[in-house]
Design a protein around this motif. Structure first.
Motif, PDB file in Angstrom:
ATOM      1  N   ASP A  91       0.846  -1.187   0.000  1.00 27.83           N
ATOM      2  CA  ASP A  91       0.000   0.000   0.000  1.00 27.83           C
ATOM      3  C   ASP A  91       0.887   1.244   0.000  1.00 27.83           C
ATOM      4  O   ASP A  91       2.106   1.152  -0.201  1.00 27.83           O
ATOM      5  CB  ASP A  91      -0.959  -0.011   1.191  1.00 27.83           C
ATOM      6  CG  ASP A  91      -0.230   0.039   2.536  1.00 27.83           C
ATOM      7  OD1 ASP A  91       1.006   0.147   2.551  1.00 27.83           O
ATOM      8  OD2 ASP A  91      -0.911  -0.019   3.579  1.00 27.83           O
ATOM      9  N   ASP A  92       0.292   2.419   0.205  1.00 25.31           N
ATOM     10  CA  ASP A  92       1.070   3.648   0.152  1.00 25.31           C
ATOM     11  C   ASP A  92       2.138   3.692   1.247  1.00 25.31           C
ATOM     12  O   ASP A  92       3.229   4.239   1.050  1.00 25.31           O
ATOM     13  CB  ASP A  92       0.152   4.868   0.252  1.00 25.31           C
ATOM     14  CG  ASP A  92      -0.696   4.865   1.520  1.00 25.31           C
ATOM     15  OD1 ASP A  92      -0.919   3.779   2.082  1.00 25.31           O
ATOM     16  OD2 ASP A  92      -1.120   5.954   1.937  1.00 25.31           O
TER      17      ASP A  92
ATOM     18  N   ALA B 212      -3.014   9.545  -5.869  1.00 20.40           N
ATOM     19  CA  ALA B 212      -3.736   9.798  -4.617  1.00 20.40           C
ATOM     20  C   ALA B 212      -2.822  10.303  -3.503  1.00 20.40           C
ATOM     21  O   ALA B 212      -3.267  11.039  -2.615  1.00 20.40           O
ATOM     22  CB  ALA B 212      -4.445   8.526  -4.154  1.00 20.40           C
ATOM     23  N   SER B 213      -1.553   9.934  -3.549  1.00 20.54           N
ATOM     24  CA  SER B 213      -0.639  10.285  -2.456  1.00 20.54           C
ATOM     25  C   SER B 213       0.503  11.151  -2.977  1.00 20.54           C
ATOM     26  O   SER B 213       1.388  10.668  -3.695  1.00 20.54           O
ATOM     27  CB  SER B 213      -0.074   9.017  -1.798  1.00 20.54           C
ATOM     28  OG  SER B 213       0.924   9.350  -0.866  1.00 20.54           O
ATOM     29  N   MET B 214       0.492  12.428  -2.604  1.00 19.45           N
ATOM     30  CA  MET B 214       1.567  13.331  -2.995  1.00 19.45           C
ATOM     31  C   MET B 214       2.888  12.893  -2.364  1.00 19.45           C
ATOM     32  O   MET B 214       3.952  13.023  -2.961  1.00 19.45           O
ATOM     33  CB  MET B 214       1.237  14.763  -2.573  1.00 19.45           C
ATOM     34  CG  MET B 214       2.215  15.796  -3.105  1.00 19.45           C
ATOM     35  SD  MET B 214       1.918  17.435  -2.408  1.00 19.45           S
ATOM     36  CE  MET B 214       0.204  17.707  -2.855  1.00 19.45           C
ATOM     37  N   HIS B 215       2.809  12.346  -1.145  1.00 19.22           N
ATOM     38  CA  HIS B 215       4.020  11.904  -0.460  1.00 19.22           C
ATOM     39  C   HIS B 215       4.717  10.788  -1.235  1.00 19.22           C
ATOM     40  O   HIS B 215       5.954  10.799  -1.388  1.00 19.22           O
ATOM     41  CB  HIS B 215       3.680  11.422   0.949  1.00 19.22           C
ATOM     42  CG  HIS B 215       4.860  10.907   1.717  1.00 19.22           C
ATOM     43  ND1 HIS B 215       5.955  11.696   2.017  1.00 19.22           N
ATOM     44  CD2 HIS B 215       5.132   9.675   2.237  1.00 19.22           C
ATOM     45  CE1 HIS B 215       6.844  10.983   2.691  1.00 19.22           C
ATOM     46  NE2 HIS B 215       6.370   9.760   2.835  1.00 19.22           N
ATOM     47  N   VAL B 216       3.933   9.834  -1.742  1.00 18.38           N
ATOM     48  CA  VAL B 216       4.516   8.755  -2.539  1.00 18.38           C
ATOM     49  C   VAL B 216       5.121   9.301  -3.818  1.00 18.38           C
ATOM     50  O   VAL B 216       6.224   8.910  -4.224  1.00 18.38           O
ATOM     51  CB  VAL B 216       3.463   7.665  -2.840  1.00 18.38           C
ATOM     52  CG1 VAL B 216       4.002   6.651  -3.862  1.00 18.38           C
ATOM     53  CG2 VAL B 216       3.049   6.947  -1.567  1.00 18.38           C
ATOM     54  N   ALA B 217       4.430  10.220  -4.477  1.00 15.92           N
ATOM     55  CA  ALA B 217       4.955  10.824  -5.708  1.00 15.92           C
ATOM     56  C   ALA B 217       6.278  11.532  -5.435  1.00 15.92           C
ATOM     57  O   ALA B 217       7.224  11.436  -6.223  1.00 15.92           O
ATOM     58  CB  ALA B 217       3.932  11.791  -6.293  1.00 15.92           C
ATOM     59  N   ASN B 218       6.351  12.246  -4.305  1.00 13.53           N
ATOM     60  CA  ASN B 218       7.603  12.928  -3.958  1.00 13.53           C
ATOM     61  C   ASN B 218       8.740  11.935  -3.741  1.00 13.53           C
ATOM     62  O   ASN B 218       9.880  12.187  -4.149  1.00 13.53           O
ATOM     63  CB  ASN B 218       7.405  13.761  -2.690  1.00 13.53           C
ATOM     64  CG  ASN B 218       6.535  14.980  -2.917  1.00 13.53           C
ATOM     65  OD1 ASN B 218       6.376  15.456  -4.041  1.00 13.53           O
ATOM     66  ND2 ASN B 218       5.944  15.505  -1.854  1.00 13.53           N
TER      67      ASN B 218
END
Length: 297
Positions: A46-47, A81-87
């Motif tokens: 998951d994230d 959905a998750s900016m943190h994951v993209a970063n």
């Protein structure tokens, strides 16, 4: 847990193990644990899994595992959905040296925070693409995103790599005047590096003397490196004396200063430095070598 019928591994179990390994500095083990999770195929990441393993992939340079995690995040919509994951995906690619993929992910983000901009700007700096980092900083200013202290560290590093002295001076001055951000010792270190790389040794030395905090060994070391590259003997002498004061146990500083005196024919002073080194019990570090044994197979 796998052998116990009552307690099977959940995504929380895997995440705790991956994050724990990474937190303890065992990034290689964290990545292997993630690969085992994927190989087993019983529990889907998951994230939280991706947020834990992607930094470990970046620190170990494991672009293969990092790319799989990125592709999985894209297919499952976690990336959007998750900016943190993209970063963390952007950061992973930058640390693995794949700036093109990092920029592609950055451009595809639906929303960006100051962390997103900082990660990409610092990534350009890390990979020696200073001009692109400076351009992205100006794009960030135009977008209306407020920079923070980390933003300026990244863009000043880009200026150093690009040799953009005038741009770096201007950005450094606007930190306080336009954005109300006090320059820290790291920012002064970036400016000393920028000026030193460009051969502006006197200006770099003057900046160190004007600092509101005491310069550390890293800053004097940066100035010394610039002096050695641009034959600044007089300032190199000052830097070495400061380094000896800050690091009296470091034999390398004594040796460099003694050699500097010897190169300029100041033999008596060279001998005095070596005597001081012995008196301070600064032992020269023994040499080391590494031999890789052939595989038994």
């Amino acid at each position: 847990m796998q052998r116990c019928k009552r307690s099977r591994r959940s995504v929380v179990s895997w995440n705790a193990m991956i994050a724990g390994c990474a937190w303890c500095g065992r990034d290689d083990m964290a990545v292997r644990c993630f690969q085992d999770m994927v190989r087993e195929g019983v529990v889907a990441p998951d994230d939280g899994t991706l947020a834990a393993v992607l930094p470990a992939c970046g620190r170990t340079g494991n672009a293969g595992a990092g790319r799989w995690a990125h592709e999985y995040a894209s297919k499952t919509d976690i990336l959007d959905a998750s900016m943190h994951v993209a970063n963390t995906v952007v950061d992973m690619y930058c640390k693995c040296g794949d700036v093109g993929s990092a920029r592609e992910v950055f451009e595809g983000m639906r929303q960006r925070s100051v962390v997103s901009w900082n990660t990409m700007i610092s990534g350009f700096s890390l990979n020696g693409q200073g001009i692109k980092g400076i351009e992205l900083f100006h794009e960030m200013m135009s977008s209306g995103e407020d920079p923070n202290a980390v933003t300026f560290l990244g863009v000043l590093g880009c200026c150093a790599h690009a040799g953009a002295v005038d741009i770096g001076r201007g950005i450094f001055q606007t930190m306080q005047s336009e954005h109300g951000i006090e320059a820290g010792i790291e920012h002064y270190g970036c400016m000393v590096d920028l000026l030193g790389r460009s051969g502006l040794l006197q200006e770099a030395h003057a900046l160190i003397l004007e600092m509101p905090m005491r310069p550390n060994a890293a800053i004097w070391g940066s100035l010394l490196s610039a002096c050695r590259a641009h034959a600044g003997l007089s300032i190199a002498e000052v830097a070495l004396k400061e380094l000896i004061s800050l690091e009296p146990w470091n034999s390398g500083n004594y040796v460099l200063l003694a050699n500097l005196y010897a190169e300029t024919g100041r033999w008596e002073e060279s001998g005095d430095v070596r005597k001081l080194m012995r008196r301070m019990s600064a032992q020269k570090a023994p040499g080391q070598s590494l031999i890789e044994e052939p595989s038994s197979s």
